[in-house]
Design a protein around this motif. Structure first.
Motif, short mmCIF file in Angstrom:
data_model
loop_
_atom_site.label_atom_id
_atom_site.label_comp_id
_atom_site.label_asym_id
_atom_site.label_seq_id
_atom_site.Cartn_x
_atom_site.Cartn_y
_atom_site.Cartn_z
N MET A 215 1.18 -1.31 -0.19
CA MET A 215 -0.15 0.22 -0.09
C MET A 215 0.91 1.61 -0.10
O MET A 215 0.58 2.17 -0.79
CB MET A 215 -0.75 0.11 1.06
CG MET A 215 -2.35 0.82 0.90
SD MET A 215 -3.04 0.28 0.09
CE MET A 215 -4.24 2.21 0.31
N LEU A 216 2.55 1.42 0.23
CA LEU A 216 2.67 2.28 0.67
C LEU A 216 3.01 2.88 -0.76
O LEU A 216 2.93 4.55 -1.16
CB LEU A 216 4.18 1.83 0.70
CG LEU A 216 4.38 1.36 2.13
CD1 LEU A 216 5.96 0.82 2.31
CD2 LEU A 216 4.28 3.06 3.19
N PRO A 217 3.13 2.71 -2.02
CA PRO A 217 3.16 3.58 -3.62
C PRO A 217 1.61 4.39 -3.89
O PRO A 217 1.85 5.67 -4.12
CB PRO A 217 3.32 2.39 -4.89
CG PRO A 217 4.28 1.41 -3.58
CD PRO A 217 3.26 1.20 -2.83
N GLN B 127 1.08 8.42 -3.53
CA GLN B 127 0.71 9.06 -4.92
C GLN B 127 -0.80 10.08 -4.70
O GLN B 127 -0.39 10.81 -4.33
CB GLN B 127 0.40 8.04 -6.11
CG GLN B 127 -0.63 8.37 -6.90
CD GLN B 127 -1.20 7.76 -7.64
OE1 GLN B 127 -0.77 6.56 -7.52
NE2 GLN B 127 -1.51 8.08 -8.48
N VAL B 128 -1.47 8.94 -3.26
CA VAL B 128 -2.28 10.16 -2.54
C VAL B 128 -2.07 11.63 -2.07
O VAL B 128 -2.40 12.20 -1.95
CB VAL B 128 -2.93 9.40 -1.77
CG1 VAL B 128 -4.63 9.99 -0.88
CG2 VAL B 128 -3.68 7.91 -2.77
N ALA B 129 -1.19 11.44 -1.20
CA ALA B 129 -0.29 11.94 -0.34
C ALA B 129 0.59 13.40 -1.18
O ALA B 129 -0.48 14.07 -1.26
CB ALA B 129 0.54 11.46 0.42
N GLY B 130 1.07 12.93 -2.45
CA GLY B 130 1.20 13.42 -3.66
C GLY B 130 0.14 14.59 -3.67
O GLY B 130 0.41 15.83 -4.30
N ASP B 131 -0.48 14.01 -4.16
CA ASP B 131 -1.80 14.03 -4.86
C ASP B 131 -2.26 15.26 -4.28
O ASP B 131 -2.98 16.62 -4.73
CB ASP B 131 -2.89 13.73 -5.66
CG ASP B 131 -2.87 12.67 -7.35
OD1 ASP B 131 -1.29 13.23 -7.71
OD2 ASP B 131 -3.08 12.04 -7.01
N THR C 38 -2.76 19.58 -4.49
CA THR C 38 -3.68 20.21 -4.50
C THR C 38 -4.11 22.09 -3.67
O THR C 38 -4.32 22.30 -3.89
CB THR C 38 -5.37 19.76 -4.54
OG1 THR C 38 -4.94 19.42 -3.26
CG2 THR C 38 -5.22 18.85 -5.35
N VAL C 39 -3.05 21.18 -2.18
CA VAL C 39 -3.60 21.87 -1.99
C VAL C 39 -2.35 23.73 -1.96
O VAL C 39 -2.48 24.50 -1.34
CB VAL C 39 -2.92 21.28 -0.33
CG1 VAL C 39 -2.53 22.84 1.18
CG2 VAL C 39 -3.80 20.47 0.20
#
Length: 50
Positions: free
Chosen positions: A33-35, A39-43, A47-48
């Motif tokens: 689940m790490l990749p 990816q979710v954290a990067g996205d 956006t922020v």
């Protein structure tokens, strides 16, 4: 570590090793689940902070 009366040292070692094994197995199962998490954290950061 403080000694508590009525506790068996061998049983406490066994329980500690079993608990460490369970935690290790859970970490092993979560590695794929790490990749996706990266990816979710990067996205979310993109956006922020555009």
């Amino acid at each position: 570590m403080a000694r508590v009366g009525g506790r068996n040292l061998g049983m406490s070692w066994f329980a500690g090793i079993v608990c460490a094994g369970i935690v290790g197995a859970l970490v092993w199962l979560s590695l794929p689940m790490l990749p996706v998490l990266a990816q979710v954290a990067g996205d979310a950061l993109r956006t922020v902070f555009p």
